[in-house]
Design an enzyme around this catalytic site. Sequence first.
Site, short mmCIF file in Angstrom:
data_model
loop_
_atom_site.label_atom_id
_atom_site.label_comp_id
_atom_site.label_asym_id
_atom_site.label_seq_id
_atom_site.Cartn_x
_atom_site.Cartn_y
_atom_site.Cartn_z
N GLU A 1 -7.61 -15.37 -5.67
CA GLU A 1 -8.85 -14.83 -4.78
C GLU A 1 -10.06 -15.21 -5.83
O GLU A 1 -10.18 -14.46 -6.78
CB GLU A 1 -8.75 -13.57 -4.54
CG GLU A 1 -9.70 -12.87 -3.53
CD GLU A 1 -10.08 -11.56 -3.66
OE1 GLU A 1 -10.68 -10.84 -2.67
OE2 GLU A 1 -9.92 -10.95 -4.85
N ASP B 1 -6.00 -10.97 -7.95
CA ASP B 1 -7.15 -10.32 -7.30
C ASP B 1 -8.20 -10.68 -8.13
O ASP B 1 -8.28 -10.68 -9.32
CB ASP B 1 -6.79 -8.66 -7.49
CG ASP B 1 -7.87 -8.19 -6.77
OD1 ASP B 1 -8.12 -8.16 -5.38
OD2 ASP B 1 -8.49 -7.14 -7.15
N ASP C 1 0.87 -9.04 -5.74
CA ASP C 1 -0.56 -8.90 -6.14
C ASP C 1 -0.71 -8.53 -7.25
O ASP C 1 -0.06 -7.71 -7.79
CB ASP C 1 -1.21 -7.89 -4.85
CG ASP C 1 -2.37 -8.42 -4.44
OD1 ASP C 1 -3.20 -8.71 -5.14
OD2 ASP C 1 -2.65 -8.30 -3.09
N HIS D 1 -6.43 -8.49 4.99
CA HIS D 1 -6.79 -6.89 4.71
C HIS D 1 -8.14 -6.81 4.45
O HIS D 1 -8.58 -5.35 4.61
CB HIS D 1 -5.80 -6.39 3.81
CG HIS D 1 -6.00 -6.83 2.31
ND1 HIS D 1 -5.89 -8.09 1.92
CD2 HIS D 1 -6.60 -6.31 1.34
CE1 HIS D 1 -6.42 -8.31 0.81
NE2 HIS D 1 -6.58 -7.05 0.23
N ASP D 2 -8.99 -7.87 4.20
CA ASP D 2 -10.49 -7.30 3.95
C ASP D 2 -11.45 -7.76 5.23
O ASP D 2 -12.64 -7.37 4.99
CB ASP D 2 -10.84 -8.12 2.70
CG ASP D 2 -10.39 -7.63 1.42
OD1 ASP D 2 -10.07 -6.24 1.58
OD2 ASP D 2 -10.07 -8.49 0.60
C1 NOJ Z 1 -10.14 -7.74 -3.28
C2 NOJ Z 1 -9.06 -7.07 -2.59
O1 NOJ Z 1 -8.65 -8.06 -1.56
C3 NOJ Z 1 -9.72 -6.10 -1.95
O2 NOJ Z 1 -8.91 -5.29 -0.80
C4 NOJ Z 1 -10.01 -4.96 -2.95
O3 NOJ Z 1 -10.83 -3.74 -2.50
C5 NOJ Z 1 -10.71 -5.81 -4.20
N1 NOJ Z 1 -10.36 -6.97 -4.50
C6 NOJ Z 1 -10.84 -4.73 -5.53
O4 NOJ Z 1 -9.57 -5.17 -6.23
#
Ligand code: NOJ
Length: 539
Positions: A265, A206, A104, A327-328
């Site tokens: 992402e 990210d 990441d 994870h989100d």
């Molecule tokens: C996206 C990530 O998937 C998330 O977990 C993170 O909190 C935010 N970006 C900020 O970096």
Amino acid sequence: MPETPWWRRGVVYQIAVPSFADSNGDGRGDLRGIIERLDYLNDSTDTSLGIDAIWLTPINMSPLSDFGYDVSDYYSIDPRFGTMRDFDELVEECHRRGIRVVMDLVLNHTSIDHPWFVESRSSRDNHKRDWYIWRDGRAPGKPPNDWLAVVEGSAWQYDETTDQYYYHAFLPFQPDLNWRNPDVRREMLGVARFWLDKGVDGFRLDLVNCLYEDVLLRNNPPKLGPRPYLAQKHVHDLSQPESLEIASELRRLADEFEGRVLMGEVLTDMPDVCVDYLGDGTDRLHLSFYFDFIRIKWNSGAFRRSVRWLEEHIPRDEWPCYYLSNHDLPRSYTRLGGSHPRARAKVAAVMLLTLRGTPILYYGEEIGMPSSRVPRRMLDDPIGRKFWPLRVGRDGSRAPMQWSAKANAGFSSWRSWLPVDSSYRSRNVEQQGGRPDSLLSWYRQLLCLRKANQALHSGDYHEIDQVPAGVFAYTRQSGPEAVAVYLNFTAHRIACPRPPEPPPGRAWHVLLSTHEADRTSGLSHIRLMPNEALLIEAI
Ligand code: NOJ
């Protein structure tokens, strides 16, 4: 024909490092823990899961105020996860098993504790001042413009030391780097090169479309939306053309090395922006996350339409990328499961692993880990802590991996940084590994099939028309090899049309079904059992 690259053929397994395996009993997962579990992931036999790559959530030095997405040193490993030697060993051990390692990379912002930011905030004329985005307020107490942080509230944080505001797209302790400063750009590309040189096989980038903001800091126009952030058109704070240039620059860098991948992402509710980041297939990212897919409820028509949209809009030489959990997000087992979670999890697995595109499998999805309820006092996620109970945050999908029915689900010998989900006693790797009808065995079979079958890992996608409501069906075809996939999203039996004619000289045969035992009647008619996933192959 050129060989299909690994990142198209393969399956990526996302490891939330703090929650996967704890080797030293401190309660937090670590790199050594992953090394110890590599045989589970892929030991080249069909008793392992059989994934092709792992994507690790951030492991760089960090206060870990946001799961590591708040980096304080890009060139080191946080000691809670291990050492640089552990990292090198992990890469070596993975490569020995044919597993690629994707890191990441958090390019948009640093931690507020990063020495660059500490310097930057210290005075207006510090040499690092311009590494972040500092502005005067519009008026006393008023931020420079109307931009909002993704998690709500103004995206500007007032800092008394120098009586100015700094910009943060995410949380206030994650100040955005100023990518318009050439030193920042050089440094961050240098970070990418550093890890590529160390042998990582690619990056998950990210917030890659958040790197640049409008140079004039113009206000975003309003639109209708359920909450303030969604009631703005993010035309000036997100997806600026300069962020696309960085995607291209990163691609040129990755192409200097052999077989590396960039998975982005792209934070947007506009799917065409996600496609933009792929460029023409050679000049931007290799893969871009498709947010539309994870917003869908358990509805065959909605999945069909979402896939159709992407198939129609993605350039011919480009490749989709699908995932159902991360994870989100609340875990798919809970989010999509309704009153038939086990049966649906098998159907969802088939969809994820047989669509045209690279699947990302989130750790624990293969054993049906649910979203857990984490009590307020144990919350770690800053979003949960700030907005509870309105928003419970993301800890529910980050519970420790359920390895066995032993204490701490076999994740740690001593304790666990987040509570283990109570389902671990009956739902864990050890128990499912030995049962042929388990979800884990189902995933193993599917992964094995996918690897062996050219149509499944590399073939074209065609929707099967005129299937009844409640069914999503498609074929995958590569030359003479073809597989038809029927997914019954309902809890009742449904008759379906036969698939299109198989390639010349071939006939359809059952390849795999969730209802193998009921599938004796041949294929003169296709009658799907409730929640059945059926794969038939042209032989
Ligand atoms: C996206 C990530 O998937 C998330 O977990 C993170 O909190 C935010 N970006 C900020 O970096």
